[in-house]
Design a protein around this motif. Structure first.
Motif, PDB file in Angstrom:
ATOM      1  N   ALA A 123      36.293 -77.138 125.939  1.00  0.00           N
ATOM      2  CA  ALA A 123      36.775 -78.094 127.175  1.00  0.00           C
ATOM      3  C   ALA A 123      37.850 -78.803 126.730  1.00  0.00           C
ATOM      4  CB  ALA A 123      36.159 -79.176 127.742  1.00  0.00           C
ATOM      5  N   ALA A 124      39.310 -78.541 127.384  1.00  0.00           N
ATOM      6  CA  ALA A 124      40.339 -78.687 126.895  1.00  0.00           C
ATOM      7  C   ALA A 124      40.990 -80.290 128.034  1.00  0.00           C
ATOM      8  CB  ALA A 124      41.739 -77.764 126.920  1.00  0.00           C
ATOM      9  N   LEU A 125      41.241 -80.699 126.962  1.00  0.00           N
ATOM     10  CA  LEU A 125      41.683 -82.325 128.107  1.00  0.00           C
ATOM     11  C   LEU A 125      42.934 -82.562 129.067  1.00  0.00           C
ATOM     12  CD1 LEU A 125      41.365 -85.497 127.914  1.00  0.00           C
ATOM     13  CD2 LEU A 125      43.510 -85.484 126.759  1.00  0.00           C
ATOM     14  N   THR A 133      45.992 -68.934 120.516  1.00  0.00           N
ATOM     15  CA  THR A 133      45.573 -70.056 121.812  1.00  0.00           C
ATOM     16  C   THR A 133      43.932 -70.263 121.010  1.00  0.00           C
ATOM     17  OG1 THR A 133      45.412 -68.443 122.872  1.00  0.00           O
ATOM     18  CG2 THR A 133      47.116 -69.371 122.559  1.00  0.00           C
ATOM     19  N   SER A 134      43.517 -70.578 120.265  1.00  0.00           N
ATOM     20  CA  SER A 134      41.722 -70.350 119.887  1.00  0.00           C
ATOM     21  C   SER A 134      41.706 -71.710 119.625  1.00  0.00           C
ATOM     22  CB  SER A 134      41.721 -69.100 119.305  1.00  0.00           C
ATOM     23  OG  SER A 134      42.176 -69.046 117.589  1.00  0.00           O
ATOM     24  N   PHE A 135      40.442 -71.969 119.435  1.00  0.00           N
ATOM     25  CA  PHE A 135      39.524 -72.841 118.778  1.00  0.00           C
ATOM     26  C   PHE A 135      38.071 -72.374 118.892  1.00  0.00           C
ATOM     27  CE2 PHE A 135      39.736 -77.134 117.509  1.00  0.00           C
ATOM     28  CZ  PHE A 135      38.372 -77.406 118.713  1.00  0.00           C
ATOM     29  N   PRO A 184      46.831 -78.563 123.550  1.00  0.00           N
ATOM     30  CA  PRO A 184      45.893 -79.778 124.120  1.00  0.00           C
ATOM     31  C   PRO A 184      44.858 -80.192 123.443  1.00  0.00           C
ATOM     32  CG  PRO A 184      44.892 -77.328 125.016  1.00  0.00           C
ATOM     33  CD  PRO A 184      46.105 -77.057 124.025  1.00  0.00           C
ATOM     34  N   TYR A 185      44.200 -81.279 123.753  1.00  0.00           N
ATOM     35  CA  TYR A 185      43.361 -81.921 122.661  1.00  0.00           C
ATOM     36  C   TYR A 185      41.939 -80.920 123.421  1.00  0.00           C
ATOM     37  CZ  TYR A 185      45.640 -85.827 121.964  1.00  0.00           C
ATOM     38  OH  TYR A 185      46.546 -86.763 121.555  1.00  0.00           O
ATOM     39  N   LEU A 186      41.484 -80.690 121.786  1.00  0.00           N
ATOM     40  CA  LEU A 186      40.343 -79.241 122.594  1.00  0.00           C
ATOM     41  C   LEU A 186      38.903 -79.632 122.509  1.00  0.00           C
ATOM     42  CD1 LEU A 186      42.156 -76.304 121.524  1.00  0.00           C
ATOM     43  CD2 LEU A 186      40.952 -76.676 123.313  1.00  0.00           C
ATOM     44  N   GLU A 193      38.151 -73.958 114.429  1.00  0.00           N
ATOM     45  CA  GLU A 193      39.993 -74.197 113.793  1.00  0.00           C
ATOM     46  C   GLU A 193      40.060 -73.731 115.014  1.00  0.00           C
ATOM     47  OE1 GLU A 193      40.433 -71.596 110.559  1.00  0.00           O
ATOM     48  OE2 GLU A 193      42.533 -71.820 110.310  1.00  0.00           O
ATOM     49  N   PHE A 194      41.003 -74.529 115.099  1.00  0.00           N
ATOM     50  CA  PHE A 194      42.845 -75.282 116.146  1.00  0.00           C
ATOM     51  C   PHE A 194      43.837 -73.643 115.533  1.00  0.00           C
ATOM     52  CE2 PHE A 194      45.097 -75.698 119.000  1.00  0.00           C
ATOM     53  CZ  PHE A 194      46.366 -75.366 118.560  1.00  0.00           C
ATOM     54  N   LYS A 195      44.452 -72.946 116.401  1.00  0.00           N
ATOM     55  CA  LYS A 195      45.189 -71.539 115.963  1.00  0.00           C
ATOM     56  C   LYS A 195      46.264 -71.359 116.865  1.00  0.00           C
ATOM     57  CE  LYS A 195      42.304 -68.852 112.336  1.00  0.00           C
ATOM     58  NZ  LYS A 195      41.465 -67.654 111.957  1.00  0.00           N
ATOM     59  N   LYS A 196      47.122 -72.325 116.484  1.00  0.00           N
ATOM     60  CA  LYS A 196      47.920 -71.823 117.764  1.00  0.00           C
ATOM     61  C   LYS A 196      48.468 -71.326 118.331  1.00  0.00           C
ATOM     62  CE  LYS A 196      52.548 -74.207 119.231  1.00  0.00           C
ATOM     63  NZ  LYS A 196      53.424 -75.324 118.803  1.00  0.00           N
ATOM     64  N   SER A 197      48.950 -69.511 117.253  1.00  0.00           N
ATOM     65  CA  SER A 197      49.771 -68.205 116.685  1.00  0.00           C
ATOM     66  C   SER A 197      48.339 -67.600 118.578  1.00  0.00           C
ATOM     67  CB  SER A 197      49.723 -68.003 116.403  1.00  0.00           C
ATOM     68  OG  SER A 197      48.115 -67.901 115.114  1.00  0.00           O
TER      69      SER A 197
END
Lengths: 114, 117
Positions: A92-94, A72-74, A31-33, A66-70
Motif C-alpha cells: 500500500a502507498a499513502l 519505483t519498487s518496494f 510515497p510512504y509505502l 527495499e525501496f528502489k526509487k529508480s
C-alpha cells in the motif's frame, strides 16, 4: 492518480525457500509505502513501512523490503519461508494529501509447500 | 479491550434492507477509515473521517453513509443494501506519535463479512 501494482496474485514457494513478493508504485513523488499481511479471517497487520529513512526496511517475522526509487519498487522478501507465512500480502502507498488514506495493491496470496 | 473492534463479524441481509456496521477504537485516534475488500481489488476506501463530525468520501462511497458523533465510533450504514455490496468491510484508525501522520500506522479491525441476498 497514485496506484500500486502487485505482480502475481498467487506465489507458491517451498518451505525454506526465498520469498519474493513484488510491488511497484506509480507516483511522481516517492510515497510512504507499507506491507500488510492478512491471515485467514483476520484483519490486516502491518509488516513494515518505508517513510523515507533507510531504503532497506526490516519488519516483523523476518521480512524486509527495499525501496528502489529508480525502479519505483518496494518488493518484499524473506530468506527462508515458513509454513506460518502462508497468508495474503498487501502493498500500500499513502495518499500524499490530508486524507492519509492508503492505496492498496490487489494482493498476493503466498502458498508455502512442505 | 484496547484496540479496534467491529460488529457484527458476520451479517446476512436482504436486498433493500438498511444495515449498519459498527466500528469502535479505544486509542482516541483522530482519523478513521472504512475500506471494502473484494477479490482482485485489494482494499478500496469508502469513507474516512479526520475527526469527530468531519467525514469525507473515498473511492467508492455510493450507497453508503457514515457519521462520527464521537471520536471512538465510526458507524457505516448501507441505506438500501444491494448484492454488489456483498463484501468484507474493514475499519481502520490512524495513530499519531505527535509528528507526521504519514509515518504512523493504520490499525485495522478484524472485519465484517456482509452477504446481501
Amino acid at each position: 492518480a497514485q496506484s500500486v501494482t502487485q505482480l502475481g496474485s498467487h506465489v507458491s514457494v517451498s518451505e525454506g525457500a526465498l520469498v519474493l513478493l513484488r510491488c511497484n508504485y506509480s507516483s511522481s513523488v516517492p510515497p510512504y509505502l507499507f506491507w500488510y499481511v492478512q491471515y485467514p479471517n483476520q484483519g490486516l497487520q502491518l509488516l513494515l513501512k518505508y517513510t523515507s529513512a533507510a531504503t532497506l526496511v526490516k519488519g516483523i517475522n523476518g521480512f524486509e523490503a527495499e525501496f528502489k526509487k529508480s525502479e519505483t519498487s518496494f518488493h518484499l522478501t524473506k530468506p527462508s519461508a515458513h509454513m506460518s507465512d502462508a497468508a495474503e500480502y498487501f502493498c500500500a502507498a499513502l495518499q500524499m494529501d490530508s486524507s492519509y488514506k492508503l492505496i492498496f495493491g490487489s494482493g498476493t496470496r503466498l502458498l508455502v509447500r512442505p | 479491550d484496547a484496540g479496534i473492534t467491529q460488529s457484527p463479524r458476520y451479517k446476512i441481509t436482504e436486498t433493500g434492507r438498511q444495515v449498519t456496521l459498527m466500528c469502535h477504537q479505544t486509542w482516541s485516534h483522530s482519523y478513521m477509515f472504512w475500506y471494502r475488500q473484494d477479490l482482485g481489488h485489494g482494499l478500496r476506501l469508502i469513507y474516512y473521517s479526520a475527526a469527530a463530525d468531519i467525514t469525507d468520501k473515498g473511492e467508492v462511497p455510493d450507497g453508503y453513509v457514515v457519521s462520527r458523533s464521537k471520536t471512538e465510533n465510526f458507524p457505516l450504514t448501507l441505506e438500501s443494501a444491494t448484492r454488489s455490496q456483498t463484501s468484507v468491510y474493514f475499519c481502520a484508525s490512524l495513530g499519531t506519535s505527535g509528528g507526521d501522520l504519514g509515518t504512523d500506522t493504520q490499525y485495522f479491525g478484524p472485519g465484517t463479512r456482509l452477504t446481501v441476498l
